[in-house]
Design a protein around this motif. Structure first.
Motif, PDB file in Angstrom:
ATOM      1  N   GLY A 105      43.818  -1.219  23.503  1.00 43.08           N
ATOM      2  CA  GLY A 105      42.488  -0.674  23.709  1.00 43.08           C
ATOM      3  C   GLY A 105      41.477  -1.160  22.717  1.00 43.08           C
ATOM      4  O   GLY A 105      41.680  -2.156  22.008  1.00 43.08           O
ATOM      5  N   GLU A 162      39.181   3.918  23.499  1.00 40.10           N
ATOM      6  CA  GLU A 162      39.529   3.770  24.916  1.00 40.10           C
ATOM      7  C   GLU A 162      40.759   2.885  24.985  1.00 40.10           C
ATOM      8  O   GLU A 162      40.779   1.827  24.355  1.00 40.10           O
ATOM      9  CB  GLU A 162      38.394   3.077  25.679  1.00 40.10           C
ATOM     10  CG  GLU A 162      37.151   3.920  25.833  1.00 40.10           C
ATOM     11  CD  GLU A 162      36.136   3.234  26.747  1.00 40.10           C
ATOM     12  OE1 GLU A 162      36.553   2.716  27.797  1.00 40.10           O
ATOM     13  OE2 GLU A 162      34.968   3.209  26.367  1.00 40.10           O
ATOM     14  N   THR A 164      44.542   1.687  27.387  1.00 36.91           N
ATOM     15  CA  THR A 164      45.467   1.837  28.517  1.00 36.91           C
ATOM     16  C   THR A 164      46.887   1.921  27.945  1.00 36.91           C
ATOM     17  O   THR A 164      47.189   1.297  26.921  1.00 36.91           O
ATOM     18  CB  THR A 164      45.376   0.660  29.508  1.00 36.91           C
ATOM     19  OG1 THR A 164      45.583  -0.554  28.796  1.00 36.91           O
ATOM     20  CG2 THR A 164      44.026   0.622  30.182  1.00 36.91           C
ATOM     21  N   HIS A 165      47.701   2.673  28.615  1.00 37.30           N
ATOM     22  CA  HIS A 165      49.060   2.935  28.143  1.00 37.30           C
ATOM     23  C   HIS A 165      50.061   2.297  29.106  1.00 37.30           C
ATOM     24  O   HIS A 165      50.096   2.668  30.288  1.00 37.30           O
ATOM     25  CB  HIS A 165      49.302   4.445  28.071  1.00 37.30           C
ATOM     26  CG  HIS A 165      48.468   5.106  27.012  1.00 37.30           C
ATOM     27  ND1 HIS A 165      49.016   5.764  25.942  1.00 37.30           N
ATOM     28  CD2 HIS A 165      47.132   5.182  26.843  1.00 37.30           C
ATOM     29  CE1 HIS A 165      48.054   6.222  25.157  1.00 37.30           C
ATOM     30  NE2 HIS A 165      46.900   5.887  25.698  1.00 37.30           N
ATOM     31  N   THR A 169      51.248   2.340  33.200  1.00 38.88           N
ATOM     32  CA  THR A 169      50.964   1.244  34.129  1.00 38.88           C
ATOM     33  C   THR A 169      52.239   0.523  34.560  1.00 38.88           C
ATOM     34  O   THR A 169      52.374   0.147  35.717  1.00 38.88           O
ATOM     35  CB  THR A 169      49.998   0.225  33.484  1.00 38.88           C
ATOM     36  OG1 THR A 169      50.574  -0.269  32.276  1.00 38.88           O
ATOM     37  CG2 THR A 169      48.663   0.856  33.160  1.00 38.88           C
ATOM     38  N   PRO A 176      48.065   1.481  37.414  1.00 44.04           N
ATOM     39  CA  PRO A 176      47.276   0.558  36.609  1.00 44.04           C
ATOM     40  C   PRO A 176      45.783   0.886  36.674  1.00 44.04           C
ATOM     41  O   PRO A 176      45.335   1.549  37.612  1.00 44.04           O
ATOM     42  CB  PRO A 176      47.551  -0.817  37.230  1.00 44.04           C
ATOM     43  CG  PRO A 176      48.282  -0.578  38.489  1.00 44.04           C
ATOM     44  CD  PRO A 176      48.615   0.875  38.616  1.00 44.04           C
ATOM     45  N   GLY A 177      45.055   0.419  35.680  1.00 43.52           N
ATOM     46  CA  GLY A 177      43.606   0.573  35.696  1.00 43.52           C
ATOM     47  C   GLY A 177      43.100   1.901  35.166  1.00 43.52           C
ATOM     48  O   GLY A 177      41.898   2.147  35.161  1.00 43.52           O
ATOM     49  N   VAL A 178      44.023   2.749  34.733  1.00 44.63           N
ATOM     50  CA  VAL A 178      43.595   4.049  34.196  1.00 44.63           C
ATOM     51  C   VAL A 178      43.405   3.942  32.689  1.00 44.63           C
ATOM     52  O   VAL A 178      44.314   3.541  31.968  1.00 44.63           O
ATOM     53  CB  VAL A 178      44.651   5.144  34.477  1.00 44.63           C
ATOM     54  CG1 VAL A 178      44.191   6.476  33.906  1.00 44.63           C
ATOM     55  CG2 VAL A 178      44.904   5.252  35.951  1.00 44.63           C
ATOM     56  N   GLY A 179      42.224   4.287  32.230  1.00 40.85           N
ATOM     57  CA  GLY A 179      41.954   4.268  30.797  1.00 40.85           C
ATOM     58  C   GLY A 179      41.919   5.679  30.252  1.00 40.85           C
ATOM     59  O   GLY A 179      41.558   6.622  30.966  1.00 40.85           O
TER      60      GLY A 179
END
Ligand SMILES: Nc1nc2c(ncn2[C@@H]2O[C@H](COP(=O)(O)OP(=O)(O)OP(=O)(O)O)[C@@H](O)[C@H]2O)c(=O)[nH]1
Ligand SMILES: [Zn+2]
Length: 205
Positions: A105, A162, A164-165, A169, A176-179
């Motif tokens: 991030g 911010e 992504t984990h 994902t 995917p694409g979730v922050g």
């Protein structure tokens, strides 16, 4: 620390790639490879336990440092500058403590100085010092903010992260694409709405 797999002082001044890997650590990684379904004795995997062990020492280098030391040198001659100092969108990598999967991030770190400022690179060093450990994003955010608050004693600190984990994902819920966004506001950024809005707007929110 007594565990022979724990960081030793000498290792920290050497490149992590040169760190000796104890046999029991290699053995543990061979066990994991077997558990994953492969054969650790096949040629392509022979050196993998050593590489993985060294990679993990590097991912977790933060355990060998005290991030607050980065804030010990400050500068007072700043021409009376008394506005927000912001380091925006600093890329970082960490690993989640639940799955040891990557967290990737950016962090924006701001503070409102009181009398003295710190070299701007040091804010990124503080971030990496805490990120290079097993983390949850909330604690990473809090640790970075608290470290600046305690060591610089500024009028305010604002940290927004911010990330992504990979545990979300690449496995588990596989979304995917979730922050994930976390923030910690201290001092004027917590108490004064105008200051908070100003710093969030400088960060691009
Ligand atoms: N709050 C928070 N949760 C995190 C972070 N990193 C990973 N997680 C979550 O930690 C939780 C662990 O949940 P568990 O139910 O114990 O583990 P799990 O069965 O592997 O969960 P799933 O990921 O849903 O498959 C998951 O919901 C992850 O998404 C983080 O930085 N902060
Ligand atoms: Zn996780």
């Amino acid at each position: 620390m007594t565990d022979s797999a724990s960081p030793a002082d000498g290792d920290l001044v050497r490149s992590p790639a040169k760190v000796e890997v104890p046999e029991h650590v290699e053995q543990a990684i061979r066990t994991l490879i077997r558990w994953a379904g492969d054969d650790p004795s096949r040629e392509g995997l022979l050196d993998t336990p050593k590489r993985v062990a060294r990679a993990w020492r590097e991912y977790c280098q933060g355990y060998g440092e005290d991030p607050s030391l980065h804030l010990s040198r400050t500068f007072e001659e700043v021409g009376g500058y008394d506005e927000v100092v912001l380091l925006k969108d600093i890329p970082f990598q960490s690993h989640c403590e639940h799955h040891m999967a990557p967290i990737i991030g950016t962090a924006s770190i701001a503070y409102l100085p009181r009398d003295r400022v710190v070299g701007i690179s040091k804010l990124a060093r503080v971030l990496h010092g805490f990120a290079r450990r097993l983390q949850v994003q909330e604690r990473l955010t809090a640790e970075v903010a608290d470290c600046i608050w305690e060591n610089l004693q500024p009028h305010g600190v604002a940290v927004v992260i911010e990330a992504t984990h990979a545990c979300m994902t690449a496995r588990g819920v596989r979304t995917p694409g979730v922050g994930m966004t976390t923030s910690r506001m201290m001092g004027v950024f917590r108490d004064d709405e105008r200051s908070r809005k100003e710093v969030l707007s400088l960060m691009g929110y």
